[in-house]
Write a protein that holds these residues in place. Structure first.
Motif, PDB file in Angstrom:
ATOM      1  N   ALA A  90      -7.934  -8.245  -1.185  1.00  0.00           N
ATOM      2  CA  ALA A  90      -7.527  -8.731  -2.506  1.00  0.00           C
ATOM      3  C   ALA A  90      -8.627  -9.597  -3.101  1.00  0.00           C
ATOM      4  N   ALA A  91      -9.217 -10.456  -2.275  1.00  0.00           N
ATOM      5  CA  ALA A  91     -10.276 -11.345  -2.771  1.00  0.00           C
ATOM      6  C   ALA A  91     -11.488 -10.533  -3.210  1.00  0.00           C
ATOM      7  N   VAL A  92     -11.871  -9.531  -2.422  1.00  0.00           N
ATOM      8  CA  VAL A  92     -13.027  -8.703  -2.781  1.00  0.00           C
ATOM      9  C   VAL A  92     -12.751  -7.978  -4.084  1.00  0.00           C
ATOM     10  N   TYR A  93     -11.534  -7.453  -4.247  1.00  0.00           N
ATOM     11  CA  TYR A  93     -11.202  -6.782  -5.496  1.00  0.00           C
ATOM     12  C   TYR A  93     -11.350  -7.756  -6.671  1.00  0.00           C
ATOM     13  N   LEU A  94     -10.708  -8.914  -6.550  1.00  0.00           N
ATOM     14  CA  LEU A  94     -10.692  -9.842  -7.680  1.00  0.00           C
ATOM     15  C   LEU A  94     -12.085 -10.371  -8.013  1.00  0.00           C
ATOM     16  N   GLU A  95     -12.886 -10.570  -6.963  1.00  0.00           N
ATOM     17  CA  GLU A  95     -14.173 -11.214  -7.173  1.00  0.00           C
ATOM     18  C   GLU A  95     -15.270 -10.205  -7.522  1.00  0.00           C
ATOM     19  N   GLU A  96     -15.238  -9.025  -6.886  1.00  0.00           N
ATOM     20  CA  GLU A  96     -16.363  -8.103  -7.026  1.00  0.00           C
ATOM     21  C   GLU A  96     -16.056  -6.941  -7.966  1.00  0.00           C
ATOM     22  N   TYR A  97     -14.808  -6.538  -8.054  1.00  0.00           N
ATOM     23  CA  TYR A  97     -14.499  -5.334  -8.812  1.00  0.00           C
ATOM     24  C   TYR A  97     -13.740  -5.603 -10.108  1.00  0.00           C
ATOM     25  N   ALA A  98     -12.819  -6.566 -10.070  1.00  0.00           N
ATOM     26  CA  ALA A  98     -11.915  -6.729 -11.208  1.00  0.00           C
ATOM     27  C   ALA A  98     -12.664  -7.154 -12.461  1.00  0.00           C
ATOM     28  N   ASP A  99     -12.281  -6.580 -13.572  1.00  0.00           N
ATOM     29  CA  ASP A  99     -12.815  -6.985 -14.866  1.00  0.00           C
ATOM     30  C   ASP A  99     -11.905  -8.089 -15.396  1.00  0.00           C
ATOM     31  N   THR A 100     -12.415  -9.315 -15.411  1.00  0.00           N
ATOM     32  CA  THR A 100     -11.542 -10.446 -15.749  1.00  0.00           C
ATOM     33  C   THR A 100     -11.126 -10.442 -17.218  1.00  0.00           C
ATOM     34  N   GLU A 101     -11.729  -9.528 -17.996  1.00  0.00           N
ATOM     35  CA  GLU A 101     -11.317  -9.418 -19.391  1.00  0.00           C
ATOM     36  C   GLU A 101      -9.925  -8.787 -19.497  1.00  0.00           C
ATOM     37  N   ARG A 102      -9.564  -7.989 -18.493  1.00  0.00           N
ATOM     38  CA  ARG A 102      -8.296  -7.267 -18.544  1.00  0.00           C
ATOM     39  C   ARG A 102      -7.139  -8.212 -18.263  1.00  0.00           C
ATOM     40  N   TRP A 103      -6.069  -8.037 -19.063  1.00  0.00           N
ATOM     41  CA  TRP A 103      -4.973  -8.993 -18.931  1.00  0.00           C
ATOM     42  C   TRP A 103      -4.319  -8.899 -17.563  1.00  0.00           C
ATOM     43  N   TRP A 104      -4.230  -7.715 -16.961  1.00  0.00           N
ATOM     44  CA  TRP A 104      -3.515  -7.625 -15.684  1.00  0.00           C
ATOM     45  C   TRP A 104      -4.253  -8.345 -14.554  1.00  0.00           C
ATOM     46  N   ASN A 105      -5.593  -8.346 -14.632  1.00  0.00           N
ATOM     47  CA  ASN A 105      -6.334  -9.071 -13.606  1.00  0.00           C
ATOM     48  C   ASN A 105      -6.139 -10.578 -13.733  1.00  0.00           C
ATOM     49  N   ARG A 106      -6.102 -11.042 -14.984  1.00  0.00           N
ATOM     50  CA  ARG A 106      -5.855 -12.476 -15.192  1.00  0.00           C
ATOM     51  C   ARG A 106      -4.438 -12.834 -14.765  1.00  0.00           C
ATOM     52  N   PHE A 107      -3.510 -11.901 -15.017  1.00  0.00           N
ATOM     53  CA  PHE A 107      -2.111 -12.101 -14.631  1.00  0.00           C
ATOM     54  C   PHE A 107      -1.999 -12.232 -13.106  1.00  0.00           C
ATOM     55  N   ILE A 108      -2.694 -11.337 -12.394  1.00  0.00           N
ATOM     56  CA  ILE A 108      -2.677 -11.384 -10.927  1.00  0.00           C
ATOM     57  C   ILE A 108      -3.244 -12.721 -10.444  1.00  0.00           C
ATOM     58  N   GLU A 109      -4.378 -13.107 -11.032  1.00  0.00           N
ATOM     59  CA  GLU A 109      -5.012 -14.366 -10.631  1.00  0.00           C
ATOM     60  C   GLU A 109      -4.073 -15.559 -10.773  1.00  0.00           C
ATOM     61  N   LEU A 110      -3.444 -15.621 -11.948  1.00  0.00           N
ATOM     62  CA  LEU A 110      -2.555 -16.727 -12.238  1.00  0.00           C
ATOM     63  C   LEU A 110      -1.411 -16.767 -11.231  1.00  0.00           C
ATOM     64  N   ASN A 111      -0.868 -15.581 -10.916  1.00  0.00           N
ATOM     65  CA  ASN A 111       0.268 -15.516 -10.014  1.00  0.00           C
ATOM     66  C   ASN A 111      -0.077 -15.882  -8.589  1.00  0.00           C
ATOM     67  N   ILE A 112      -1.293 -15.549  -8.171  1.00  0.00           N
ATOM     68  CA  ILE A 112      -1.688 -15.924  -6.815  1.00  0.00           C
ATOM     69  C   ILE A 112      -1.724 -17.443  -6.704  1.00  0.00           C
ATOM     70  N   GLN A 113      -2.250 -18.087  -7.756  1.00  0.00           N
ATOM     71  CA  GLN A 113      -2.288 -19.547  -7.728  1.00  0.00           C
ATOM     72  C   GLN A 113      -0.877 -20.135  -7.711  1.00  0.00           C
ATOM     73  N   ASN A 114       0.029 -19.502  -8.460  1.00  0.00           N
ATOM     74  CA  ASN A 114       1.407 -19.983  -8.469  1.00  0.00           C
ATOM     75  C   ASN A 114       2.087 -19.772  -7.128  1.00  0.00           C
ATOM     76  N   LEU A 115       1.822 -18.627  -6.515  1.00  0.00           N
ATOM     77  CA  LEU A 115       2.440 -18.310  -5.228  1.00  0.00           C
ATOM     78  C   LEU A 115       2.117 -19.368  -4.180  1.00  0.00           C
ATOM     79  N   ALA A 116       0.907 -19.907  -4.251  1.00  0.00           N
ATOM     80  CA  ALA A 116       0.488 -20.895  -3.262  1.00  0.00           C
ATOM     81  C   ALA A 116       1.380 -22.134  -3.327  1.00  0.00           C
ATOM     82  N   ALA A 117       2.074 -22.324  -4.433  1.00  0.00           N
ATOM     83  CA  ALA A 117       2.883 -23.535  -4.594  1.00  0.00           C
ATOM     84  C   ALA A 117       4.374 -23.278  -4.376  1.00  0.00           C
TER      85      ALA A 117
END
Lengths: 276, 308
Positions: B108-135
């Motif tokens: 997941a980290a490799v995808y988000l860091e190396e492959y994901a296009d952060t311009e796309r809303w779904w990638n930003r959505f995933i990022e935000l949710n991972i941070q929320n999940l940690a809490a």
């Protein structure tokens, strides 16, 4: 500095041998930012071409578009043509990986891999699945060509980070030639090196002329004068249509003409140190 | 002329010296205070930890013997009761967490860091949710595990791997976030060099980026495993039984328990023997944790042979 003179000076193909690489009306955008436009250049076989000009004139951008390294920058877009042996490398059917295998690159800051000296040189042949009879021989040959062998032959398993800056840069050149490219692009390869290491790299480039076509971006005009056969002078000017700053090729000619008898006033000002 | 200039120079020098000396005197107590506040913070953290360990070790000193790991728990004979089943349960649980969370988290980290296009809303959505999940509180993961791992969805039943999977979900955000940081720290010049050699994206990630990032990823995994090993609440929900007198058959069959669950069960009993056992269990848990982390640190040092 009109486009008229640009075309005149760049159509000066030396001799009748077709160039190894050529740029035709090359322009590069980063998003909305038009970094450089209307570049026409021919790179002749086994010559060193220097791209000079003040910061922000687009010379590194042009260099990086010659082996599609700009593809790695999101939103970068290229217009016009870059041909390699007559083939446009921006055609959709062209694999950028294949382009980079033939057109190697050496970067501004030495960037060896965090691996051994041996593995640094062997990496390219390994990932490109080159047919190699003996990797040891290939590594030795490449390091010899880069004038580094005698300094590292007893420490091939040692970390590349143990080398000095100049040695690291020569290792990067050895690494680039290990895959037997045709063209080597050098992006200010000496800018982080001391004069002695710089001299070593320059000697090396002169040696490598026998086998490779080299294109170097440099801020050092003495360096361009010393090692290059042809020189292209870029500068950044305000575009009349859009009113934005944009990089342009001003003049392209034999190095001696550029330095001794430039056709353009701005070239003369730059090479004589009056601006930039 | 010469003498006046020299005089002037010496006056300036004296003045500068005085000013430096005064400045030093003025600022020095602040500097010292700051240092002592920092030291105090370290001391508070360290003393708390040490107090806990010493207290537990003192309370459980009578039970810190081989019986603790060779005997099964017993409510009839607290004098000879051990926690072998809980130790095995924890080991199986942790292996399960490790083999699940490491490939998932790093991918997941490799995808988000190396492959994901952060311009796309779904990638930003995933990022935000991972941070929320940690809490999210761990008990919520327990409920999720009970519903979709034990009963429906995977429907593993109350087996050890169901516990592993639940804990893995719990610590997955930690591993992903730490692995992303490790990937971010890899200098871009290495990627450029690799692409410049004609390497593909996959070759670049596999041969150059990942090896450099591994030490950081291991650190993240240590943190995640350290959290997972001490979790009790979600395990209670997904079926770690509080009292098992046999080892689990495998990760996928048989009842299981874990050290923290066993400690919880003993600590809530009135007899002093069980309280001693619980204290000894705490020490055992710490020892298992230390062994696990030492192995990880050894692995990390092996990988960071070439320092950047």
């Amino acid at each position: 500095m009109t486009s008229q003179t640009t075309t005149e000076t760049t159509s000066n193909t030396r001799g009748h041998v077709p160039p190894v690489m050529a740029a035709r009306e090359l322009g590069v955008y980063y998003g909305d930012f038009h970094a450089v436009s209307g570049v026409n250049l021919d790179f002749n076989r086994h010559e060193v071409t220097a791209l000079i000009g003040p910061s922000g004139c687009g010379k590194s951008t042009v260099l990086r578009s010659l082996n599609r390294m700009n593809d790695l920058i999101p939103k970068a877009r290229v217009e016009g043509e870059v041909t390699y042996h007559g083939q446009d490398i921006y055609q959709p059917k062209i694999d950028p990986i294949e382009v980079r295998r033939r057109i190697g690159m050496v970067f501004q800051k030495p960037n060896p891999f965090p691996k051994s000296i041996f593995d640094n040189v062997a990496y390219g042949p390994r990932v490109t699945k080159m047919k190699v009879d003996s990797m040891n021989d290939l590594v030795e040959q490449s390091l010899r060509r880069a004038a580094l062998w005698d300094e590292v032959k007893d420490n091939l398993k040692g970390s590349a980070f143990g080398l000095s800056g100049g040695q690291q840069q020569r290792l990067c050149i050895a690494r680039a030639i290990a895959t037997s490219p045709d063209v080597i692009l050098l992006d200010e390869p000496c800018s982080s090196l001391d004069p002695i290491a710089t001299a070593a790299i320059e000697d090396l480039m002169t040696d490598l002329k026998q086998e490779y076509t080299q294109i170097i971006v440099t801020h050092n005009m003495q360096q361009a004068a010393r090692i290059s056969d042809t020189t292209a002078f870029f500068t950044a000017g305000v575009d009349e249509e859009s009113g934005k700053r944009i990089g342009r090729l001003v003049e392209y000619n034999d190095t001696s003409s550029i330095f001794n008898n430039p056709a353009e006033k701005s070239t003369e000002d730059y090479v004589s140190g009056r601006f930039g | 002329m010469m003498s006046t200039r020299a005089e002037k120079a010496s006056t300036v020098a004296r003045d500068t010296t005085r000013r430096i000396a005064m400045g030093k005197r003025k600022g020095i107590w602040k500097e010292q205070l700051f240092k002592y506040v920092l030291i105090l913070c370290i001391v508070i953290a360290f003393v708390t930890l040490l107090a806990l360990i010493i207290h537990s070790a003192w309370l459980g000193r009578g039970r810190l013997d081989l019986n603790l790991i060779t005997q099964m728990p017993s409510t009839l004979n607290p004098e000879t009761s051990g926690m072998q089943s809980a130790l095995w349960g924890t080991v199986i649980l942790m292996v399960g967490v490790l083999v699940t969370v490491v490939p998932l988290g790093i991918s997941a980290a490799v995808y988000l860091e190396e492959y994901a296009d952060t311009e796309r809303w779904w990638n930003r959505f995933i990022e935000l949710n991972i941070q929320n999940l940690a809490a999210v509180p761990s008990i919520v993961f327990g409920i999720l595990g009970l519903a979709y791992v034990v009963r429906e969805g995977f429907a593993f039943g109350p087996v050890a791997y169901a516990g592993s999977l639940t804990l893995a979900m719990l610590v997955l955000p930690t591993v992903i976030l730490a692995s992303r940081e490790a990937l971010k720290a890899v200098p871009d010049s290495i990627r450029q060099a690799s692409y410049g050699m004609g390497a593909t994206k996959w070759q670049t990630v596999w041969h150059q980026v990942l090896p450099v990032a591994v030490p950081g990823m291991i650190t993240g995994t240590i943190l995640a495993m350290s959290r997972a090993i001490g979790e009790t609440a979600p395990l209670l929900l997904v079926g770690a039984t509080t009292f098992v007198t046999f080892n689990p058959d495998s990760a996928f069959a048989g009842a299981y328990t874990a050290i923290p669950v066993q400690i919880y069960q003993w600590a809530s009993r009135p007899q002093p023997e069980f309280r001693e056992l619980a204290a000894a269990g705490v020490i055992l848990l710490i020892v298992v944790l230390l062994i696990m982390n030492s192995a990880a640190i050894w692995l990390r040092n092996r990988y960071s042979r070439f320092d950047l």
